[in-house]
Motif scaffolding. Structure first.
Motif, PDB file in Angstrom:
ATOM      1  N   GLU A   5       0.868  -1.168   0.000  1.00 47.67           N
ATOM      2  CA  GLU A   5       0.000   0.000   0.000  1.00 47.67           C
ATOM      3  C   GLU A   5       0.903   1.215   0.000  1.00 47.67           C
ATOM      4  O   GLU A   5       1.683   1.431   0.908  1.00 47.67           O
ATOM      5  CB  GLU A   5      -0.895  -0.013   1.238  1.00 47.67           C
ATOM      6  N   VAL A  10       2.467  -3.682   4.589  1.00 46.04           N
ATOM      7  CA  VAL A  10       1.550  -3.585   5.723  1.00 46.04           C
ATOM      8  C   VAL A  10       1.905  -4.627   6.786  1.00 46.04           C
ATOM      9  O   VAL A  10       2.141  -5.795   6.471  1.00 46.04           O
ATOM     10  CB  VAL A  10       0.088  -3.776   5.254  1.00 46.04           C
ATOM     11  N   ARG A  13      -3.477  -4.411   9.925  1.00 40.57           N
ATOM     12  CA  ARG A  13      -4.606  -3.648   9.390  1.00 40.57           C
ATOM     13  C   ARG A  13      -5.858  -3.979  10.202  1.00 40.57           C
ATOM     14  O   ARG A  13      -6.222  -5.141  10.350  1.00 40.57           O
ATOM     15  CB  ARG A  13      -4.842  -3.947   7.912  1.00 40.57           C
ATOM     16  N   SER A  15      -9.976  -3.116  10.422  1.00 43.50           N
ATOM     17  CA  SER A  15     -11.075  -2.577   9.613  1.00 43.50           C
ATOM     18  C   SER A  15     -12.380  -2.706  10.380  1.00 43.50           C
ATOM     19  O   SER A  15     -12.835  -3.819  10.668  1.00 43.50           O
ATOM     20  CB  SER A  15     -11.193  -3.336   8.290  1.00 43.50           C
ATOM     21  N   ASP A  70     -10.419   1.921  12.357  1.00 41.92           N
ATOM     22  CA  ASP A  70      -9.779   1.654  11.063  1.00 41.92           C
ATOM     23  C   ASP A  70      -8.345   2.156  11.158  1.00 41.92           C
ATOM     24  O   ASP A  70      -8.120   3.359  11.354  1.00 41.92           O
ATOM     25  CB  ASP A  70     -10.509   2.373   9.923  1.00 41.92           C
ATOM     26  N   THR A  72      -4.111   1.304   9.691  1.00 44.51           N
ATOM     27  CA  THR A  72      -3.095   0.533   8.988  1.00 44.51           C
ATOM     28  C   THR A  72      -1.725   0.905   9.545  1.00 44.51           C
ATOM     29  O   THR A  72      -1.393   2.090   9.628  1.00 44.51           O
ATOM     30  CB  THR A  72      -3.131   0.801   7.472  1.00 44.51           C
TER      31      THR A  72
END
Length: 432
Positions: A5, A10, A13, A15, A70, A72
């Motif tokens: 990304e 990453v 993560r 979500s 959320d 990352t």
């Protein structure tokens, strides 16, 4: 899966992650305590296992520890996580370490995790320090040969060589921290998660830990997540920072900007501050809710030598109070507490909307910018404080001097001399 990304790999993560608890229902302790609590509720009696001061009406209500996260995190990044008590920081780390599972949402982790959530977590007190190192390594999936190769480094770093073959139940909290951190820092993993690990331990060891975490991120490419209330350690270690409040991330980005958000510091000084969206400390009794704070009798929030600060506080109360007290704690722009001013408990409060005006003489405050935390509380018949509302960064002001201090030619250097101006020293020895 797409682990690239913006050309960065990453590591973690999250979500739409949510974590819901039911207050006081089950899981508060042993099975015996859970049964005691259940039987008390059935009979309509007071729960013997609820902490003193906890509102019985809250029991059974839903509490969102995390309410839609959320985030990352990239490989080789040192990410700081800050926020008030109860903001959800530790809950998020426990989800990442699989201590508990999310109620909703997805968590993707790319790599093995070593963590230190509390002092001595994962240590068996009956086992020696050396045995605990082997056990922690085995839990992480390392072989005995891999642990043997790192054992000397772990012991050297921990500074507890003389006690490495002593049962850890005899360790002090400082020794626990040293060995636990050393294990977490040296065992093979791609991700390190640290929760207030430097709160215990001596200053020299804290510096060594910071250097080790910095090296892990910058040189070894490991990912570091670090929770702390010490903003200076956040500054020294982290490239990026998130601010959490009431189970949500309210800011994500530059470290200094994040610290500014946490302390409620805006781009410009203001005379009136809306407290509705300011970070609050969680308290059991929320009978009072502060709406706003206003600095009175001046055109800008700058306090000069010899002047007093006048504050107007607007708040709502759910009931009458014959006597309340007011307290404000001043912090530097970097979050260091420098002093406190308190009133006598003489404020009369009626049910509904209220307005109170306070005057604060602040002659010892040095030049500089300060954030003020506001507390409204009562003192009960036994002298104990019952806090009704706390606003962490209710207002910001700047103190300036018309002239030089103590007849010196320099302006006040807050970074060198601190935030208190003491009276002029009297010379007792006669001159020539």
């Amino acid at each position: 899966m797409g682990m690239e990304e913006n050309n960065r790999e990453v590591a973690i993560r999250l979500s739409g992650v949510k974590k819901r608890y039911k207050l006081g229902q089950i899981g508060g302790g042993t099975l015996t305590e859970d049964l005691q609590s259940w039987w008390a509720r059935v009979r309509g009696k007071e729960d013997p296992n609820i902490p003193i001061g906890m509102d019985q009406r809250l029991v059974g209500k839903t509490f969102m520890a995390l309410n839609g996260i959320d985030l990352t995190v990239y490989k080789g990044e040192a990410l700081g996580i800050i926020g008030g008590n109860g903001a959800g920081k530790s809950t998020m780390l426990k989800l990442l370490c699989r201590v508990t599972a999310p109620t909703e949402g997805e968590i993707d982790i790319y790599g093995r995790i070593t963590s230190m959530l509390e002092v001595g977590t994962g240590f068996n007190g009956e086992m020696t320090g050396r045995e605990n190192v082997y056990m922690n390594g085995a839990i992480l999936g390392m072989t005995k040969a891999e642990i043997d190769a790192k054992m000397e480094d772990i012991i050297d770093f921990s500074e507890v060589r003389d006690f490495i073959d002593t049962p850890t139940k005899r360790y002090s909290s400082g020794m626990f921290v040293k060995l636990a951190f050393s294990v977490a820092a040296h065992l093979d993993s791609e991700i390190m998660i640290m929760d207030e690990v430097l709160a215990v331990g001596d200053v020299q060891f804290q510096k060594k830990c910071l250097d080790r975490m910095r090296a892990a991120a910058k040189q070894e490419g490991r990912t570091v997540l670090y929770v702390s209330h010490n903003m200076n350690t956040i500054r020294q270690l982290c490239d990026r920072c998130v601010v959490m409040d009431k189970g949500k991330i309210i800011f994500e980005g530059d470290v200094e900007e994040a610290i500014g958000v946490y302390y409620g510091k805006g781009d410009t000084l203001q005379l009136r501050y809306d407290c509705e969206n300011t970070v609050r400390e969680p308290i059991g009794d929320e009978a009072i809710h502060i709406h706003s704070v206003e600095i009175l009798d001046r055109e800008d929030p700058i306090l000069y030598e010899g002047e007093s600060l006048k504050l107007k506080v607007d708040f709502a109360s759910q009931r009458e109070f014959p006597e309340l007290a007011f307290r404000t704690i001043f912090f530097t722009a970097s979050g260091v507490p420098v002093g406190m001013a308190a009133s006598a408990p003489r404020l009369k409060v009626r049910e509904g909307e209220n307005e109170a005006v306070f005057r604060l003489p602040l002659p010892q405050l040095a030049e500089g910018e300060y954030n003020g935390r506001i507390v409204l509380y009562e003192v009960n018949e036994y002298g104990a404080e019952i806090v009704h509302d706390v606003v962490n960064a209710a207002f910001t002001l700047r103190k300036e001097f018309h002239t030089s201090v103590n007849d010196t030619s320099k302006r006040w250097g807050q970074q060198y001399w601190g935030s208190i101006v003491f009276p002029t020293i009297e010379i007792l020895t006669p001159g020539p």
